[in-house]
Design a protein around this motif. Structure first.
Motif, PDB file in Angstrom:
ATOM      1  N   ASP A 152       0.808  -1.228   0.000  1.00  0.00           N
ATOM      2  CA  ASP A 152       0.000   0.000   0.000  1.00  0.00           C
ATOM      3  C   ASP A 152       0.841   1.278   0.000  1.00  0.00           C
ATOM      4  O   ASP A 152       0.295   2.378  -0.060  1.00  0.00           O
ATOM      5  CB  ASP A 152      -0.930   0.021   1.211  1.00  0.00           C
ATOM      6  CG  ASP A 152      -2.012  -1.041   1.130  1.00  0.00           C
ATOM      7  OD1 ASP A 152      -2.290  -1.540   0.015  1.00  0.00           O
ATOM      8  OD2 ASP A 152      -2.590  -1.387   2.183  1.00  0.00           O
ATOM      9  N   GLY A 153       2.164   1.135   0.118  1.00  0.00           N
ATOM     10  CA  GLY A 153       3.036   2.308   0.069  1.00  0.00           C
ATOM     11  C   GLY A 153       3.213   3.023   1.396  1.00  0.00           C
ATOM     12  O   GLY A 153       3.752   4.133   1.432  1.00  0.00           O
ATOM     13  N   MET A 154       2.772   2.396   2.493  1.00  0.00           N
ATOM     14  CA  MET A 154       2.895   3.030   3.810  1.00  0.00           C
ATOM     15  C   MET A 154       4.252   2.753   4.456  1.00  0.00           C
ATOM     16  O   MET A 154       4.725   3.556   5.258  1.00  0.00           O
ATOM     17  CB  MET A 154       1.783   2.532   4.737  1.00  0.00           C
ATOM     18  CG  MET A 154       0.390   2.789   4.195  1.00  0.00           C
ATOM     19  SD  MET A 154       0.009   4.521   4.017  1.00  0.00           S
ATOM     20  CE  MET A 154      -0.570   4.894   5.647  1.00  0.00           C
ATOM     21  N   LEU A 155       4.847   1.619   4.131  1.00  0.00           N
ATOM     22  CA  LEU A 155       6.145   1.212   4.669  1.00  0.00           C
ATOM     23  C   LEU A 155       7.100   0.882   3.538  1.00  0.00           C
ATOM     24  O   LEU A 155       6.680   0.490   2.449  1.00  0.00           O
ATOM     25  CB  LEU A 155       6.013  -0.051   5.536  1.00  0.00           C
ATOM     26  CG  LEU A 155       5.304   0.036   6.858  1.00  0.00           C
ATOM     27  CD1 LEU A 155       5.248  -1.347   7.496  1.00  0.00           C
ATOM     28  CD2 LEU A 155       5.988   1.012   7.790  1.00  0.00           C
ATOM     29  N   GLU A 156       8.380   0.999   3.843  1.00  0.00           N
ATOM     30  CA  GLU A 156       9.420   0.525   2.947  1.00  0.00           C
ATOM     31  C   GLU A 156      10.128  -0.618   3.669  1.00  0.00           C
ATOM     32  O   GLU A 156      10.443  -0.524   4.855  1.00  0.00           O
ATOM     33  CB  GLU A 156      10.428   1.624   2.634  1.00  0.00           C
ATOM     34  CG  GLU A 156      11.540   1.177   1.715  1.00  0.00           C
ATOM     35  CD  GLU A 156      12.555   2.277   1.449  1.00  0.00           C
ATOM     36  OE1 GLU A 156      13.594   1.960   0.860  1.00  0.00           O
ATOM     37  OE2 GLU A 156      12.312   3.423   1.853  1.00  0.00           O
ATOM     38  N   ARG A 157      10.345  -1.716   2.960  1.00  0.00           N
ATOM     39  CA  ARG A 157      11.035  -2.879   3.517  1.00  0.00           C
ATOM     40  C   ARG A 157      12.467  -2.861   3.006  1.00  0.00           C
ATOM     41  O   ARG A 157      12.701  -2.846   1.805  1.00  0.00           O
ATOM     42  CB  ARG A 157      10.343  -4.168   3.076  1.00  0.00           C
ATOM     43  CG  ARG A 157      10.946  -5.428   3.631  1.00  0.00           C
ATOM     44  CD  ARG A 157      10.149  -6.631   3.118  1.00  0.00           C
ATOM     45  NE  ARG A 157      10.545  -7.854   3.752  1.00  0.00           N
ATOM     46  CZ  ARG A 157      11.489  -8.667   3.303  1.00  0.00           C
ATOM     47  NH1 ARG A 157      12.136  -8.367   2.182  1.00  0.00           N
ATOM     48  NH2 ARG A 157      11.779  -9.768   3.957  1.00  0.00           N
ATOM     49  N   ILE A 158      13.414  -2.843   3.938  1.00  0.00           N
ATOM     50  CA  ILE A 158      14.831  -2.803   3.579  1.00  0.00           C
ATOM     51  C   ILE A 158      15.451  -4.144   3.960  1.00  0.00           C
ATOM     52  O   ILE A 158      15.542  -4.485   5.138  1.00  0.00           O
ATOM     53  CB  ILE A 158      15.555  -1.654   4.302  1.00  0.00           C
ATOM     54  CG1 ILE A 158      14.890  -0.325   3.946  1.00  0.00           C
ATOM     55  CG2 ILE A 158      17.035  -1.647   3.947  1.00  0.00           C
ATOM     56  CD1 ILE A 158      15.308   0.831   4.815  1.00  0.00           C
ATOM     57  N   GLN A 175       4.236   8.779   2.602  1.00  0.00           N
ATOM     58  CA  GLN A 175       2.798   8.537   2.690  1.00  0.00           C
ATOM     59  C   GLN A 175       2.443   8.010   4.082  1.00  0.00           C
ATOM     60  O   GLN A 175       1.455   8.439   4.680  1.00  0.00           O
ATOM     61  CB  GLN A 175       2.357   7.533   1.630  1.00  0.00           C
ATOM     62  CG  GLN A 175       0.879   7.238   1.639  1.00  0.00           C
ATOM     63  CD  GLN A 175       0.486   6.253   0.559  1.00  0.00           C
ATOM     64  OE1 GLN A 175       1.261   5.921  -0.322  1.00  0.00           O
ATOM     65  NE2 GLN A 175      -0.740   5.776   0.621  1.00  0.00           N
ATOM     66  N   GLY A 176       3.243   7.093   4.603  1.00  0.00           N
ATOM     67  CA  GLY A 176       3.016   6.561   5.942  1.00  0.00           C
ATOM     68  C   GLY A 176       3.139   7.635   7.009  1.00  0.00           C
ATOM     69  O   GLY A 176       2.331   7.700   7.944  1.00  0.00           O
ATOM     70  N   GLU A 177       4.146   8.485   6.866  1.00  0.00           N
ATOM     71  CA  GLU A 177       4.332   9.578   7.826  1.00  0.00           C
ATOM     72  C   GLU A 177       3.152  10.543   7.796  1.00  0.00           C
ATOM     73  O   GLU A 177       2.749  11.080   8.837  1.00  0.00           O
ATOM     74  CB  GLU A 177       5.633  10.329   7.531  1.00  0.00           C
ATOM     75  CG  GLU A 177       6.874   9.547   7.891  1.00  0.00           C
ATOM     76  CD  GLU A 177       8.160  10.274   7.512  1.00  0.00           C
ATOM     77  OE1 GLU A 177       8.096  11.405   6.982  1.00  0.00           O
ATOM     78  OE2 GLU A 177       9.227   9.690   7.736  1.00  0.00           O
ATOM     79  N   SER A 178       2.574  10.744   6.620  1.00  0.00           N
ATOM     80  CA  SER A 178       1.444  11.674   6.510  1.00  0.00           C
ATOM     81  C   SER A 178       0.198  11.130   7.209  1.00  0.00           C
ATOM     82  O   SER A 178      -0.715  11.884   7.525  1.00  0.00           O
ATOM     83  CB  SER A 178       1.128  11.974   5.041  1.00  0.00           C
ATOM     84  OG  SER A 178       0.524  10.851   4.413  1.00  0.00           O
ATOM     85  N   PHE A 179       0.164   9.832   7.464  1.00  0.00           N
ATOM     86  CA  PHE A 179      -0.990   9.210   8.112  1.00  0.00           C
ATOM     87  C   PHE A 179      -0.900   9.255   9.640  1.00  0.00           C
ATOM     88  O   PHE A 179      -1.904   9.092  10.331  1.00  0.00           O
ATOM     89  CB  PHE A 179      -1.127   7.761   7.633  1.00  0.00           C
ATOM     90  CG  PHE A 179      -2.456   7.142   7.941  1.00  0.00           C
ATOM     91  CD1 PHE A 179      -3.613   7.631   7.360  1.00  0.00           C
ATOM     92  CD2 PHE A 179      -2.549   6.079   8.812  1.00  0.00           C
ATOM     93  CE1 PHE A 179      -4.843   7.062   7.652  1.00  0.00           C
ATOM     94  CE2 PHE A 179      -3.774   5.504   9.108  1.00  0.00           C
ATOM     95  CZ  PHE A 179      -4.924   5.995   8.522  1.00  0.00           C
TER      96      PHE A 179
END
Length: 72
Positions: A29-35, A51-55
């Motif tokens: 959904d684009g809320m997290l990035e997996r590293i 996007q996650g930070e904006s939520f």
């Protein structure tokens, strides 16, 4: 950035499969990035995207509203 184990400890009672599925959905959904650091054993970290930070403010407002409704 948080490792999978850190997230599991922060959340409390949750199975690994449930947490994995939810994290995977948040990445899709684009809320997290997996590293993935490409190590054995696996060393994977998760970080909020823009996007996650904006939520975050929305989640805080929902938490506050819920606490007010419950009289906490």
């Amino acid at each position: 950035m948080r490792h999978f184990g850190e997230l599991r400890r922060c959340i409390g009672t949750i199975s690994e499969s449930t947490l994995s599925r939810q994290l995977r959905e948040l990445v899709i959904d684009g809320m997290l990035e997996r590293i993935n650091h490409g190590q054995v054993p696996p060393n994977v970290e998760y970080v909020l995207t823009k996007q996650g930070e904006s939520f975050v403010p929305i989640l805080i407002a929902m938490k506050t509203w819920g606490e007010e409704q419950l009289g906490l």
